[in-house]
Design an enzyme around this catalytic site. Structure first.
Site, PDB file in Angstrom:
ATOM      1  N   TYR A 224       8.612  60.155  51.823  1.00  0.00           N
ATOM      2  CA  TYR A 224       8.033  59.810  53.124  1.00  0.00           C
ATOM      3  C   TYR A 224       6.661  60.471  53.321  1.00  0.00           C
ATOM      4  O   TYR A 224       5.824  59.948  54.050  1.00  0.00           O
ATOM      5  CB  TYR A 224       8.958  60.271  54.256  1.00  0.00           C
ATOM      6  CG  TYR A 224      10.014  59.270  54.662  1.00  0.00           C
ATOM      7  CD1 TYR A 224      10.943  58.784  53.753  1.00  0.00           C
ATOM      8  CD2 TYR A 224      10.097  58.830  55.982  1.00  0.00           C
ATOM      9  CE1 TYR A 224      11.922  57.891  54.138  1.00  0.00           C
ATOM     10  CE2 TYR A 224      11.074  57.935  56.381  1.00  0.00           C
ATOM     11  CZ  TYR A 224      11.977  57.462  55.449  1.00  0.00           C
ATOM     12  OH  TYR A 224      12.945  56.572  55.837  1.00  0.00           O
TER      13      TYR A 224
ATOM     14  N   ASP B  31      18.115  58.372  54.792  1.00  0.00           N
ATOM     15  CA  ASP B  31      17.814  57.256  55.689  1.00  0.00           C
ATOM     16  C   ASP B  31      18.780  56.108  55.413  1.00  0.00           C
ATOM     17  O   ASP B  31      19.380  55.537  56.332  1.00  0.00           O
ATOM     18  CB  ASP B  31      16.361  56.809  55.466  1.00  0.00           C
ATOM     19  CG  ASP B  31      15.981  55.634  56.343  1.00  0.00           C
ATOM     20  OD1 ASP B  31      16.294  55.689  57.546  1.00  0.00           O
ATOM     21  OD2 ASP B  31      15.397  54.661  55.833  1.00  0.00           O
TER      22      ASP B  31
END
Ligand code: IPM
Ligand code: MG
Length: 407
Positions: free
Chosen positions: A183, A290
């Site tokens: 990320y 996630d």
């Protein structure tokens, strides 16, 4: 078993986990605070509210009212400050996370977030996407640990897409690394290759320090639950995962009471659906967390039920439902506010150490479910289909009528 025990098991107290320090070799005693710890002396808290986009404002408004009422029974008062994040911030200020939002959040005792994003901003450039604002906030608050419990409420077991015998009794906690990995890794971007091909690229990268601090927090979490920790990686392919597995393995000797196992992420995705009850605490990186936390949420029947807590070494924690902004139902009073209300309970418990007030909320949620009130996403025959606002009113009634036993 009384239905309430189910929830309390998942939300075992981790009082002041946000004071967890990764620099010391031994975790500070405060992490081990038990439910019987005296409430902190400070009884007035400043809370930053970030309603965000889509259904965010509707669910945050319900959670705020519940927080105020549950707090009032415990002599707690709140001062709320509402700030902009995501698409709402883009429209008003041109950026997805204004500096003021971060500075007000940092100065408060805890942050409650609704959801961000929507069709309107989907094609924006990356630095102007609502999601970029959320990542900037997580990074700015340095909340490296994201706790995502997935508990199957007995009342909702039939809302699960899995067979009753597979879903019943599932109670797991995903500990997701939140401020590192692919990320945030650099280099990242777009370029045109020699052959004129447009290319997009990202970097999955973890330092030993980042792995160490999240792994310690996961061991501590497992210790307070059933003592089982499964670290999920892709160490058969990725260097970042090889280091991850090495560091987690080395730490295990400091937690002899915790049973550690490792699993490749593809297998974990399969095992979650095959036999989810094998999991207690799951430790994983940002991207795998996630994905797996969305998968775990489906076992429970609806992503609309699942809260989360994001905490760091110091400073305020960030509390948010794991669902998104659901623009298709925004403004129609159809949203499920339970996940945000349960996030408010996590805020009280993990962020402020106010366990009794948190329990009031948890019990009120269970009571509301027991009385049959449901939003569309968790509706089943024989229950009462109502909107977001009415669920909020019913939770308030339950808060008022239920005095939890002394903890
Ligand atoms: C989540 C969301 C976010 C993430 C998005 C909205 C940036 O999916 O909180 O799980 O990917 O972390
Ligand atoms: Mg997600």
């Amino acid at each position: 078993m009384a239905p309430s025990l189910q929830l309390f098991h998942t939300l075992k107290p981790l009082t002041h986990i946000n004071r967890f320090s990764s620099t010391s070799s031994r975790p500070p005693a405060s992490v081990r605070c038990s439910a019987s710890a005296a409430p902190p002396s400070k009884r007035s808290y400043s809370i930053t509210l970030l309603p965000g986009d889509g259904i965010g404002p509707e669910v945050v408004s319900v959670a705020k009212d519940v927080l105020v009422l549950a707090g009032s029974f415990e002599g707690i008062t709140f001062e709320f400050q509402e700030m902009l994040l995501g698409g709402a911030a883009l429209d008003a200020t041109g950026v997805p996370m204004p500096d003021e939002t971060l500075s007000v959040s940092k100065q408060s005792d805890a942050v409650l977030l609704g959801a961000i994003g929507g069709y309107k901003w989907d094609n924006n450039e990356k630095h102007l996407k609502p999601e970029t604002g959320l990542l900037q906030l997580r990074s700015g608050l340095q909340v490296f640990a994201n706790l995502r419990p997935a508990t199957v409420f007995p009342q909702l077991v039939d809302a699960s897409t899995l067979k009753r015998e597979v879903a019943e009794g599932v109670d797991l906690m995903v500990v997701r690394e939140l401020t590192g990995g692919i990320y945030f890794g650099k280099p990242r971007g777009f370029r045109t290759g020699e052959n004129g091909q447009e290319t997009g690229f990202n970097t999955e990268i973890y330092s030993a320090h980042e792995i160490d601090r999240i792994a310690r927090l996961a061991f501590e979490t497992a210790r307070k639950r059933c003592g089982k920790l499964c670290s999920v990686d892709k160490a058969n392919v990725l260097e970042a995962s090889m280091l991850w597995r090495k560091i987690v393995t080395e730490l295990a000797h400091e937690y002899p009471d915790v049973e550690l196992s490792h699993m490749y992420v593809d297998n974990a995705a399969m095992q979650l659906i095959r036999y989810p009850k094998q999991f207690d605490t799951v430790l994983t990186n940002n991207i795998f967390g996630d994905i797996l936390s969305d998968e775990a949420s489906m076992i429970t029947g609806s992503i609309g039920m699942l809260p989360s807590a994001s905490v760091g070494a110091s400073g305020p924690g960030l509390f948010e439902p794991i669902h998104g902004s659901a623009p298709d139902i925004a403004g129609q009073d159809k949203a499920n506010p339970f996940a945000t209300v349960l996030s408010a309970a996590m805020l009280l418990k993990y962020g402020l150490g106010e366990e009794r007030a948190a329990e009031r909320i948890e019990k009120a949620v269970l009571d509301t479910l027991n009385r049959g009130f449901r939003t569309a996403d968790i509706y089943s025959a024989g229950t009462k289909l109502v909107g977001c606002k009415q669920i909020g009113e019913e939770i308030l009634k339950s808060v008022e009528s239920h005095i939890p036993a002394a903890v």
